[in-house]
Design an enzyme around this catalytic site. Structure first.
Site, mmCIF file in Angstrom:
data_model
loop_
_atom_site.group_PDB
_atom_site.id
_atom_site.type_symbol
_atom_site.label_atom_id
_atom_site.label_comp_id
_atom_site.label_asym_id
_atom_site.label_seq_id
_atom_site.Cartn_x
_atom_site.Cartn_y
_atom_site.Cartn_z
ATOM 1 N N CYS A 292 48.768 41.602 35.371
ATOM 2 C CA CYS A 292 48.768 41.895 36.801
ATOM 3 C C CYS A 292 50.102 41.487 37.418
ATOM 4 O O CYS A 292 50.141 40.851 38.470
ATOM 5 C CB CYS A 292 47.591 41.246 37.498
ATOM 6 S SG CYS A 292 47.255 39.586 36.974
ATOM 7 N N GLY A 293 51.172 41.801 36.737
ATOM 8 C CA GLY A 293 52.495 41.582 37.297
ATOM 9 C C GLY A 293 52.782 40.110 37.519
ATOM 10 O O GLY A 293 52.401 39.255 36.733
#
Lengths: 136, 303
Positions: free
Chosen positions: B91-92
């Site tokens: 998720c980055g």
């Protein structure tokens, strides 16, 4: 309208009710109290029980709450409930099953803290049952 | 020059990666919407709780002490940082930014001579932080909010913090989480929970009209039933749960937002890569055909 009170019932998960009503009856720890417009400012804790919303002399909504706090002033009545659901949505069988589970858990509980938590849950479940029996 | 076959396999593998990332993006988008709705639904409660506590605390101010949750322990020696992250990756920068913030804060406090304890909510924060702060981590709560985040999850976290507080394990507690601003932007927020700090100004939540507080509203003299102390003693732990619930919800929404953005980028990058590889593949194929033709022609000329 001047003779109405803004009633708000909020639980952590959602805003259940927010509208102007004639009167609400809230189960306070030291007894039920009715709130009409122009009520004196009051903050009270709420015991598990039923909140009744009165309109035109009739009860229009009955909502079960499992404890919380109520804040009342001249124009507004706000109830912050931990758990709140309309009485009609309570399922007798489910609650009875839950109560039985809780009793089992209580017998198996080891620490004092666990027991306290379970005891509190049992009180809530019992008052739920009571809430239904007053309706039927 | 890579062989045709190896190019073909690479193209296929990137294609299936793209399928996965785009599916994850869709899932995250759907979950994001739900998480956002949930966060929005929880706002009224937290706001009213804050307002009520504010007026209660104001009426108690000036009086001595008050409950420990409000007044604090009188020292500022041990800090508890609750780091809210996710259980899953991909998720980055979502978990990385939480971890970075916590690490910096912990270092700063340690330099000042304070003791720092960290409670990780979510597996990822622990995984990252344990590299250099392992002995500061006092516990991890993971798999929270599965299948769906509910208030009781927050209560469990709050219970644990309260127990630690009552046992005198820390003096100041704050929670670090990603506040949801939009799907592409999350703000790392540091909020003090214990002792309770009344909010200076409650900014109206997005999409909601600013609350009109009638003048004199907060100054009204309330009657208390039972008395202030008891209500406060009941309200403060509950407020803790509510604040944690809010942090969890915001973090949850942020996680899905961050994942959606990250997966969107990944899908786009995979697309670019496929285009490049396909071009390469076609060129190579053409080169081989040309080479074969030249071989045939030059062979025929030689005859």
């Amino acid at each position: 309208m001047a003779d109405k009170v803004e009633f708000e019932l909020v639980s952590p998960e959602r805003l259940l009710l927010s509208r102007a009503v004639e009167m609400v009856v809230v189960p306070g720890v030291e007894g039920d109290f009715g709130v009409l417009a122009g009520h004196a400012p009051l903050i009270s804790t709420v015991r598990p029980g039923i909140i009744e919303v009165h309109e035109d002399g009739k009860i229009t909504d009955r909502i079960f709450v499992a404890g919380g706090v109520a804040e009342v002033n001249a124009e507004r009545c706000t109830v912050l409930a931990e758990v709140a659901m309309p009485v009609g949505e309570i399922d007798r069988h489910k609650v009875e099953a839950e109560l039985k589970d809780l009793a089992d858990d209580l017998a198996a509980a080891k620490t004092e803290d666990d027991r306290d938590v379970l005891q509190a849950k049992i009180v809530i479940a019992e008052s739920k049952l009571q809430a239904i029996s007053t309706v039927h | 020059m890579p062989s045709l076959k190896s190019l073909r396999t690479r193209i296929n593998s990137v294609k299936s990666t793209r399928k996965i990332t785009s599916a994850m993006k869709m899932v995250a988008a759907a979950k994001l919407r739900r998480a956002q709705e949930q966060a929005q639904a929880a706002r009224p409660y937290a706001e009213r709780m804050e307002r009520m506590l504010g007026s209660l605390a104001a009426s108690l101010a000036g009086g001595e002490g008050g409950p420990a949750l409000l007044a604090g322990t009188g020292k500022e020696q041990t800090y508890l940082i609750v780091a809210v992250s996710s259980d899953r990756g991909l998720c980055g920068g979502f978990n990385g930014s939480i971890a970075r913030f916590v690490r910096n804060k912990a270092r700063k406090l340690i330099v000042e001579g304070k003791t720092v304890k960290i409670l990780c909510v979510g597996r990822k924060a622990r995984d990252i932080l344990k590299r250099d702060l392992e002995k500061n981590i006092v516990g991890t709560i993971d798999e929270i909010g599965r299948p769906q985040l509910g208030f009781h999850h927050a209560e469990k976290v709050a219970q644990r913090i309260l127990h630690m507080y009552e046992a005198g394990e820390f003096d100041v507690c704050s929670v670090v989480y990603n506040r949801f601003k939009s799907a592409i932007s999350q703000i790392v927020t540091d909020q003090q929970l214990i002792p309770f700090a009344p909010p200076v100004a409650v900014e109206p939540a997005r999409g909601e009209a600013p609350k009109l507080v009638a003048p004199g509203d907060s100054q009204a003299i309330y009657e208390y039933e039972p008395d202030e102390g008891e209500i406060l003693a009941d309200l403060l732990p509950r407020n803790l749960s509510v604040q944690i619930y809010r942090a969890l919800l915001e973090s949850n929404a942020s996680e899905h937002g961050a994942r959606m953005t990250a997966m969107d980028n990944a899908t786009r990058n995979a697309g670019d890569m496929i285009n490049r590889l396909t071009l390469n593949y076609n060129r190579t194929r053409q080169a081989i055909i040309t080479k074969e033709l030249i071989e045939i022609i030059s062979g025929a000329e030689a005859v």
